[in-house]
Design a protein around this motif. Structure first.
Motif, short mmCIF file in Angstrom:
data_model
loop_
_atom_site.label_atom_id
_atom_site.label_comp_id
_atom_site.label_asym_id
_atom_site.label_seq_id
_atom_site.Cartn_x
_atom_site.Cartn_y
_atom_site.Cartn_z
N GLY A 149 -3.41 14.07 -8.94
CA GLY A 149 -2.99 13.80 -10.16
C GLY A 149 -1.82 12.90 -10.59
N ASN A 150 -1.32 12.26 -9.11
CA ASN A 150 -0.10 11.54 -9.41
C ASN A 150 -0.46 10.19 -9.92
N PRO A 151 0.09 9.77 -11.06
CA PRO A 151 -0.46 8.37 -11.84
C PRO A 151 0.25 7.38 -11.17
N GLY A 152 1.31 7.35 -10.35
CA GLY A 152 1.80 6.46 -9.85
C GLY A 152 3.22 6.16 -10.25
N GLY A 153 4.00 4.98 -10.48
CA GLY A 153 5.20 4.64 -10.89
C GLY A 153 5.78 3.54 -10.05
N LEU A 154 7.12 3.73 -9.38
CA LEU A 154 7.61 2.44 -9.12
C LEU A 154 7.25 2.15 -7.50
N LEU A 155 6.82 0.80 -7.42
CA LEU A 155 6.20 0.35 -5.93
C LEU A 155 7.11 0.50 -4.76
N ASP A 156 8.44 -0.02 -5.27
CA ASP A 156 9.14 0.12 -4.19
C ASP A 156 9.61 1.55 -3.62
N GLN A 157 9.51 2.53 -4.59
CA GLN A 157 9.44 3.99 -3.97
C GLN A 157 8.17 4.25 -3.39
N ALA A 158 7.06 4.01 -3.57
CA ALA A 158 5.83 4.16 -2.86
C ALA A 158 6.06 3.65 -1.51
N VAL A 159 6.62 2.30 -1.55
CA VAL A 159 6.76 1.87 -0.19
C VAL A 159 7.75 2.59 0.74
N ALA A 160 8.90 3.09 0.06
CA ALA A 160 9.79 3.84 0.90
C ALA A 160 9.34 5.13 1.41
N VAL A 161 8.36 5.68 0.51
CA VAL A 161 7.67 7.18 0.72
C VAL A 161 6.76 6.95 1.89
N ALA A 162 5.99 5.94 2.08
CA ALA A 162 5.16 5.58 3.21
C ALA A 162 5.93 5.45 4.46
N ASP A 163 7.15 4.65 4.07
CA ASP A 163 8.05 4.18 5.30
C ASP A 163 8.71 5.47 5.92
N LEU A 164 8.77 6.46 5.20
CA LEU A 164 9.32 7.61 5.69
C LEU A 164 8.77 8.36 7.14
N PHE A 165 7.22 8.20 7.01
CA PHE A 165 6.36 8.57 8.05
C PHE A 165 5.85 7.59 8.76
N ILE A 166 5.94 6.18 8.67
CA ILE A 166 5.18 5.21 9.54
C ILE A 166 6.46 4.52 10.19
N ARG A 167 6.14 4.58 11.67
CA ARG A 167 6.95 3.78 12.56
C ARG A 167 6.94 2.49 12.58
N ARG A 168 5.85 1.89 12.52
CA ARG A 168 5.56 0.51 12.68
C ARG A 168 4.45 0.14 11.97
N GLY A 169 4.49 -1.11 11.41
CA GLY A 169 3.19 -1.89 10.86
C GLY A 169 3.48 -2.18 9.52
N ARG A 170 2.24 -2.84 9.05
CA ARG A 170 2.18 -3.19 7.82
C ARG A 170 2.03 -1.96 6.73
N ILE A 171 2.79 -2.07 5.52
CA ILE A 171 2.72 -0.59 4.66
C ILE A 171 1.69 -1.53 3.39
#
Length: 535
Positions: free
Chosen positions: A325-347
């Motif tokens: 049900g999450n409609p999205g929002g700020l792209l930079d925040q999506a990148v930052a959220v994914a980066d919280l859990f991923i140690r390396r590689g392309r987001i």
């Protein structure tokens, strides 16, 4: 975000854009045919009115931005005429006709004016022409003359953006103000109001906000704002009175549980709505993201840290990130959220016509969950930034995805604030996941599908995965073809079609998956297979 998704701020100010646009507009000579017009009844104004000047600024900034940054090159021969045709929505007697190199305005069947058409690439010229046509039409249409400027902006930009794509749109002043508050915050005290049968109740107090620190609690009744009774105010009046410049003070009069009303002076601060909620059950952390705004990543980081230090947090077996049900929002925040859990590689990467739209985002070497197993929940309403996070965690093998095919909004919108404080959202790039496929129309395909008809048993839903009957290579093949092949796209989407089902089913499957280490590792490895197959 229709799915709405603000993702990239405009890098050029509206007024810089306007200056360039108006310089170009000086080249345009517009002639009006006055044949048959009774000038004594409808005198023409020699100089444009202040409202007309503002209108020209609004259209000049908006049209120039479309020409500069939209995903594909556009022709204002079509966009400009269709924008003017939007006036018919206000007054059906107003008609616009394009004839060779002229644009004609008819009102009630009579020719009101004729103008030389700018070239297809002259966005500033079309902005000026749009303003002149509106000014002339208002002279002969009482309905249009009485229409508010915001109404006119809306119908014109609706006509223009209808020729672009489903995500490019115009938001008028009121809607834009609300959307900016959701994305970026607002000056206020940090409460929502619930109004029922004349009773105004405080709800959803933002943690650590001025209202929270002042002692307001959920359920308090709000009687007055700055000594004026709320019973005499509309909902928008109450909101406007509670909000204001940061550092200013507002006094609210509240009562709790029928007690004596008390007056509380509260100083306004920048408030960003909290979009993160966290809980722990059965040694599994549940992280729910409602949307992505300016503080989503930092709030999630703080919430996970607090959860891991709290009761039950030290023995966590895994995390469930709920993006349903999450409609999205700020792209930079999506990148930052994914980066919280991923140690390396392309987001993710983005591709568009404008040079600034071509970007690459890679992970920093940290993981706030220290490698805890993760399951991401998605459904048909998970869109845009939510899909970015789900795809990044899936493609890098950091998480397994459970649920149904996501919405498929794989485009980035840049947001331009116009001189009237409305906003123009324009698609300027496509999103590509770490595996290389585009989210546009395809969406994220779950590792474990819970939405097929007749499947309601959590254990049975894991059978395909357990028996090794998942088809990652088939999914990868459909993804490669889906960009140009509608049949492949249909098969991809139908492999896990979204439908309404019991929400707890997704949670039960996720918990079972986290409870079986070997099965979870197989699910995470399948995502890596997909990535390798598509590269």
């Amino acid at each position: 975000m229709a799915k709405s998704d603000r993702t990239v701020p405009s890098r050029v100010s509206p007024f810089q854009t306007l200056t360039r646009a108006l310089r170009r507009s000086a080249r345009l000579a517009i002639s009006a045919s006055l044949a048959g017009l009774a000038l004594t009844t409808h005198p023409l104004v020699a100089m444009p009115s202040e409202a007309a000047t503002v209108s020209e600024q609004v259209f000049a900034v908006g049209f120039n931005k479309i020409a500069d940054v939209y995903l594909e090159a556009v022709s204002f021969d079509r966009l400009g005429v269709d924008g003017l045709k939007g006036l018919t929505a206000i007054d059906p007697a107003v008609k616009i006709e394009r004839a060779n190199t002229t644009v004609r305005l008819y009102v009630s069947g009579a020719l009101a004016a004729e103008y030389g058409a700018p070239t297809a690439s002259d966005s500033a010229g079309w902005a000026m022409l749009t303003t002149r046509v509106i000014d002339r039409a208002r002279l002969y249409s009482p309905t249009l003359a009485q229409a508010a400027p915001e109404r006119i902006y809306q119908v014109v930009f609706d006509g223009v953006t209808a020729d672009l794509d489903g995500y490019s749109r115009y938001s008028g002043l009121q809607r834009a103000t609300s959307e900016r508050a959701q994305r970026e915050g607002y000056g206020g005290i940090g409460v929502s109001l619930d109004i029922y049968s004349g009773r105004v109740t405080v709800r959803d107090i933002v943690p650590r906000s001025p209202a929270d620190r002042a002692g307001l609690r959920d359920g308090d009744q709000l009687f007055a704002i700055d000594n004026e009774l709320t019973a005499r105010m509309s909902e928008s009046d109450m909101r406007d009175r509670l909000r204001g410049p940061t550092g200013t003070q507002v006094t609210v009069t509240v009562a709790r549980d029928g007690g004596t009303p008390r007056r509380l002076p509260i100083r306004r601060e920048r408030v960003v709505p909290n979009t993160v909620s966290v809980s722990v059950a059965d040694h599994i952390g549940l992280l729910k993201l409602e949307r992505f705004n300016a503080t989503t990543a930092s709030n999630l980081r703080d919430s996970v840290a607090a959860m891991r230090q709290g009761p039950g947090g030290r023995n966590l077996r895994g995390l469930i990130l709920d993006l349903r049900g999450n409609p999205g929002g700020l792209l930079d925040q999506a990148v930052a959220v994914a980066d919280l859990f991923i140690r390396r590689g392309r987001i993710l990467s983005t591709e568009g016509r404008h040079p600034d739209s071509r970007q690459r985002f890679d992970a920093a070497p940290d993981d706030i969950a220290d490698g805890l197993p993760m399951v991401v929940l998605v459904d048909g309403r998970s869109a845009s930034s939510a899909e970015v996070v789900a795809a990044a965690l899936q493609d890098t093998g950091r998480a397994a995805v459970v649920g149904a095919s996501s919405y498929g909004k794989g485009s980035v919108q840049t947001v331009t604030r116009l001189p009237n404080d409305g906003e123009l959202f324009l698609t300027w790039s496509r999103i590509h996941t770490p595996a290389g496929y585009t989210l546009h129309r395809q969406g994220v395909q779950p590792t474990v599908c819970t939405s097929r008809p007749g499947q309601t048993d959590p254990a049975a839903l894991l059978t395909e995965l357990r028996d090794g009957r998942n088809r990652p290579s088939q999914i990868a093949n459909w993804r490669i073809k889906a960009v140009d092949d509608e049949q492949a796209l249909t098969r991809l989407r139908e492999s896990c079609p979204w439908k309404e089902h019991e929400p707890d089913l997704d949670l039960k499957v996720a918990k079972r998956l986290l409870g079986e280490t070997a099965l979870y590792q197989r699910a995470a490895a399948l995502a890596v297979v997909n990535t390798v197959a598509e590269r």
